[in-house]
Design a protein around this motif. Sequence first.
Motif, mmCIF file in Angstrom:
data_model
loop_
_atom_site.group_PDB
_atom_site.id
_atom_site.type_symbol
_atom_site.label_atom_id
_atom_site.label_comp_id
_atom_site.label_asym_id
_atom_site.label_seq_id
_atom_site.Cartn_x
_atom_site.Cartn_y
_atom_site.Cartn_z
ATOM 1 N N SER A 5 -4.618 -2.269 -1.960
ATOM 2 C CA SER A 5 -5.256 -1.449 -0.929
ATOM 3 C C SER A 5 -5.452 -2.197 0.371
ATOM 4 O O SER A 5 -5.834 -1.618 1.375
ATOM 5 C CB SER A 5 -6.626 -0.984 -1.415
ATOM 6 O OG SER A 5 -6.514 -0.431 -2.673
ATOM 7 N N GLY A 6 -5.223 -3.496 0.369
ATOM 8 C CA GLY A 6 -5.383 -4.287 1.589
ATOM 9 C C GLY A 6 -5.090 -5.742 1.283
ATOM 10 O O GLY A 6 -4.757 -6.089 0.135
ATOM 11 N N ALA A 7 -5.187 -6.563 2.306
ATOM 12 C CA ALA A 7 -4.962 -8.010 2.154
ATOM 13 C C ALA A 7 -3.663 -8.317 1.403
ATOM 14 O O ALA A 7 -3.603 -9.230 0.573
ATOM 15 C CB ALA A 7 -6.160 -8.653 1.465
ATOM 16 N N GLU A 66 -1.103 -9.690 2.362
ATOM 17 C CA GLU A 66 -0.488 -10.971 2.710
ATOM 18 C C GLU A 66 -0.796 -12.059 1.686
ATOM 19 O O GLU A 66 -0.079 -13.060 1.616
ATOM 20 C CB GLU A 66 -0.948 -11.403 4.115
ATOM 21 C CG GLU A 66 -0.461 -10.497 5.245
ATOM 22 C CD GLU A 66 -1.301 -9.238 5.436
ATOM 23 O OE1 GLU A 66 -2.270 -9.038 4.677
ATOM 24 O OE2 GLU A 66 -0.980 -8.442 6.332
ATOM 25 N N LYS A 123 0.856 -1.189 0.000
ATOM 26 C CA LYS A 123 0.000 0.000 0.000
ATOM 27 C C LYS A 123 0.896 1.245 0.000
ATOM 28 O O LYS A 123 0.420 2.360 -0.102
ATOM 29 C CB LYS A 123 -0.825 -0.045 1.300
ATOM 30 C CG LYS A 123 -2.156 0.624 1.277
ATOM 31 C CD LYS A 123 -2.654 0.823 2.695
ATOM 32 C CE LYS A 123 -3.500 -0.306 3.187
ATOM 33 N NZ LYS A 123 -4.181 0.016 4.475
ATOM 34 N N ASP A 182 4.492 -3.829 4.540
ATOM 35 C CA ASP A 182 3.197 -3.569 5.172
ATOM 36 C C ASP A 182 3.385 -3.261 6.650
ATOM 37 O O ASP A 182 4.484 -3.424 7.203
ATOM 38 C CB ASP A 182 2.298 -4.801 5.013
ATOM 39 C CG ASP A 182 0.823 -4.476 5.229
ATOM 40 O OD1 ASP A 182 0.464 -3.287 5.291
ATOM 41 O OD2 ASP A 182 0.023 -5.426 5.346
ATOM 42 N N LEU A 183 2.296 -2.842 7.270
ATOM 43 C CA LEU A 183 2.300 -2.604 8.711
ATOM 44 C C LEU A 183 2.083 -3.919 9.445
ATOM 45 O O LEU A 183 1.266 -4.738 9.027
ATOM 46 C CB LEU A 183 1.183 -1.634 9.096
ATOM 47 C CG LEU A 183 1.297 -0.223 8.549
ATOM 48 C CD1 LEU A 183 0.086 0.599 8.962
ATOM 49 C CD2 LEU A 183 2.583 0.430 9.032
ATOM 50 N N VAL A 184 2.792 -4.070 10.550
ATOM 51 C CA VAL A 184 2.616 -5.240 11.405
ATOM 52 C C VAL A 184 2.434 -4.758 12.828
ATOM 53 O O VAL A 184 3.150 -3.864 13.296
ATOM 54 C CB VAL A 184 3.842 -6.176 11.318
ATOM 55 C CG1 VAL A 184 3.743 -7.281 12.347
ATOM 56 C CG2 VAL A 184 3.937 -6.779 9.935
ATOM 57 N N SER A 185 1.438 -5.354 13.489
ATOM 58 C CA SER A 185 1.236 -5.012 14.896
ATOM 59 C C SER A 185 1.498 -6.270 15.725
ATOM 60 O O SER A 185 2.590 -6.495 16.238
ATOM 61 C CB SER A 185 -0.176 -4.458 15.075
ATOM 62 O OG SER A 185 -0.433 -4.225 16.415
ATOM 63 N N SER A 186 0.513 -7.151 15.834
ATOM 64 C CA SER A 186 0.717 -8.388 16.609
ATOM 65 C C SER A 186 1.520 -9.421 15.819
ATOM 66 O O SER A 186 2.105 -10.332 16.395
ATOM 67 C CB SER A 186 -0.647 -8.988 16.962
ATOM 68 O OG SER A 186 -1.315 -9.374 15.773
ATOM 69 N N GLY A 187 1.500 -9.329 14.506
ATOM 70 C CA GLY A 187 2.139 -10.343 13.653
ATOM 71 C C GLY A 187 1.202 -11.491 13.309
ATOM 72 O O GLY A 187 1.569 -12.399 12.555
ATOM 73 N N ASP A 188 -0.022 -11.459 13.815
ATOM 74 C CA ASP A 188 -0.967 -12.556 13.592
ATOM 75 C C ASP A 188 -1.300 -12.747 12.104
ATOM 76 O O ASP A 188 -1.407 -13.879 11.622
ATOM 77 C CB ASP A 188 -2.290 -12.301 14.343
ATOM 78 C CG ASP A 188 -2.122 -12.487 15.851
ATOM 79 O OD1 ASP A 188 -1.071 -13.017 16.262
ATOM 80 O OD2 ASP A 188 -3.040 -12.085 16.601
ATOM 81 N N THR A 189 -1.490 -11.632 11.409
ATOM 82 C CA THR A 189 -1.878 -11.750 9.989
ATOM 83 C C THR A 189 -0.759 -12.397 9.174
ATOM 84 O O THR A 189 -1.011 -13.242 8.316
ATOM 85 C CB THR A 189 -2.246 -10.366 9.406
ATOM 86 O OG1 THR A 189 -3.110 -9.703 10.325
ATOM 87 C CG2 THR A 189 -2.946 -10.489 8.076
HETATM 88 C C1 PRP Z 1 -3.170 -4.010 8.860
HETATM 89 C C2 PRP Z 1 -1.970 -4.463 8.067
HETATM 90 C C3 PRP Z 1 -1.955 -5.954 8.281
HETATM 91 C C4 PRP Z 1 -2.537 -6.085 9.681
HETATM 92 C C5 PRP Z 1 -1.437 -6.337 10.656
HETATM 93 O O1 PRP Z 1 -4.287 -4.217 8.084
HETATM 94 O O2 PRP Z 1 -2.090 -4.095 6.703
HETATM 95 O O3 PRP Z 1 -2.746 -6.616 7.333
HETATM 96 O O4 PRP Z 1 -3.189 -4.852 10.017
HETATM 97 O O5 PRP Z 1 -1.919 -6.503 11.974
HETATM 98 P P1 PRP Z 1 -1.403 -7.710 12.885
HETATM 99 O O6 PRP Z 1 0.090 -7.749 12.800
HETATM 100 O O7 PRP Z 1 -1.879 -7.346 14.280
HETATM 101 O O8 PRP Z 1 -2.047 -8.963 12.364
HETATM 102 P P2 PRP Z 1 -5.694 -3.600 8.475
HETATM 103 O O9 PRP Z 1 -6.349 -4.413 9.521
HETATM 104 O O10 PRP Z 1 -5.518 -2.156 8.813
HETATM 105 O O11 PRP Z 1 -6.504 -3.775 7.140
HETATM 106 P P3 PRP Z 1 -6.079 -3.620 5.615
HETATM 107 O O12 PRP Z 1 -5.710 -4.996 5.158
HETATM 108 O O13 PRP Z 1 -7.310 -3.114 4.974
HETATM 109 O O14 PRP Z 1 -4.925 -2.652 5.492
#
Ligand code: PRP
Length: 222
Positions: free
Chosen positions: A148-150, A152, A126, A165-172
């Motif tokens: 725009s999303g998804a 992974e 994105k 991409d952004l990572v928070s918990s790493g679960d996705t």
């Molecule tokens: C964000 C990012 C990852 C996910 C990471 O997506 O793009 O897909 O969060 O979070 P995690 O590490 O805690 O799993 P978001 O939920 O904002 O939706 P998006 O796919 O529409 O960008």
Amino acid sequence: MSTNKTVIALPKGRILEEALPMLTHAGIEPEDSFFDSKDRKLHFGCKNRDDVELIRVRSFDVATYVAFGAADLGIAGRDVILEFDYPGLYAPIDLGIGPCRMVVAALDEHADEDITAWSHIRVATKYPEIAKRYFASRGIQAECIKLSGAMELAPVLGLCKRIVDLVSSGDTLRANGLKEIEHIADISAHLVVNRIAFKTKNEAMTDFITKFREAVDAPPSA
Ligand code: PRP
């Protein structure tokens, strides 16, 4: 839009919820319809003052509204600030909201590949500008496929070898068989101010900046 008013751009969603105590501290009490997700209005007033107008936009667009002066200040993620790199935007305060990180990730089986000798790589993201700059700094030309999303899904289906991409918990990442392999930047929401408004409305802008700074420094229970 009237020039003696301060226009504040706020993102929809989770960041907004976390920012609400800071807005209260800064003396901004949005009108009730602002909190009604069914209300189709995008432009709001305040309950407690008539010198502030609020606009509710997508988080990606906050930086653009502020950079071009359509809004005077706003709350934008560092991801978006880095992506657009607008010269008209001043980001004086890290609000510490929504902490996460911008990373490069790959499928587990490709995570150990040494790409340093590669001249080209295809990346789904994105954030094409951040990705291009990051790989360019390593001497690799990134061909960015903007999604725009998804994100992974892209390496899983063979669209690319890397995602940014952004990572928070790493679960996705984990749920899709991906691994974080490089850290690009720490990300959180920042207060952003239009540089011209900072000069022409200096008293109001300085007052908001001071109040947001106090809100960040305040103890959590305050
Ligand atoms: C964000 C990012 C990852 C996910 C990471 O997506 O793009 O897909 O969060 O979070 P995690 O590490 O805690 O799993 P978001 O939920 O904002 O939706 P998006 O796919 O529409 O960008």
